[in-house]
Design a protein around this motif. Structure first.
Motif: not given
Length: 124
Positions: A24-40, A45-48
């Protein structure tokens, strides 16, 4: 400019493992999360799994608990998803996203920034 770049997808037999990476670049704010999602194909699309940038708290969908592990390297602004005991139903395109919080991981619509995705195929 926010950029998310996924890597690590591929094809594996049932019971196998893969590790996905998201830089990730350009967005590193501690308040937020980084997530993995998937779509079959044909499915929504769903949050994994998601991880809070600040305190490292995590969320896992019930379908992957005990099999997937999310982690982060703050020095590299990179998030990983270790996927073990993979099943055919895990087959999907996996996306990395940010801009949401750990509490909104269930709702992909709450995450405004997305990578291009990486394909994971589990098949014998």
């Amino acid at each position: 400019q926010v950029q998310l770049v996924e890597s690590g997808g591929g094809s594996v037999q049932p019971g196998g493992s893969l590790r996905l990476s998201c830089a990730v670049s350009g967005f590193t704010r501690d308040y937020y999360a980084i997530g993995w999602f998937r779509q079959a194909p044909g499915k929504e699309r769903e949050g994994v799994s998601c991880i809070s940038v600040g305190d490292g708290s995590t969320y896992y969908a019930d379908s992957v608990k005990g099999r997937f592990t999310i982690s982060r390297d703050k020095t590299k602004n990179t998030v990983y998803l270790q996927m073990n005991s993979l099943k055919p139903e895990d087959t999907a395109k996996y996306y990395c996203a940010t801009g949401g919080t750990i509490d909104t991981c269930r709702w992909y619509q709450r995450y405004p920034y997305w990578g291009q995705g990486t394909q994971v195929t589990v098949s014998s």
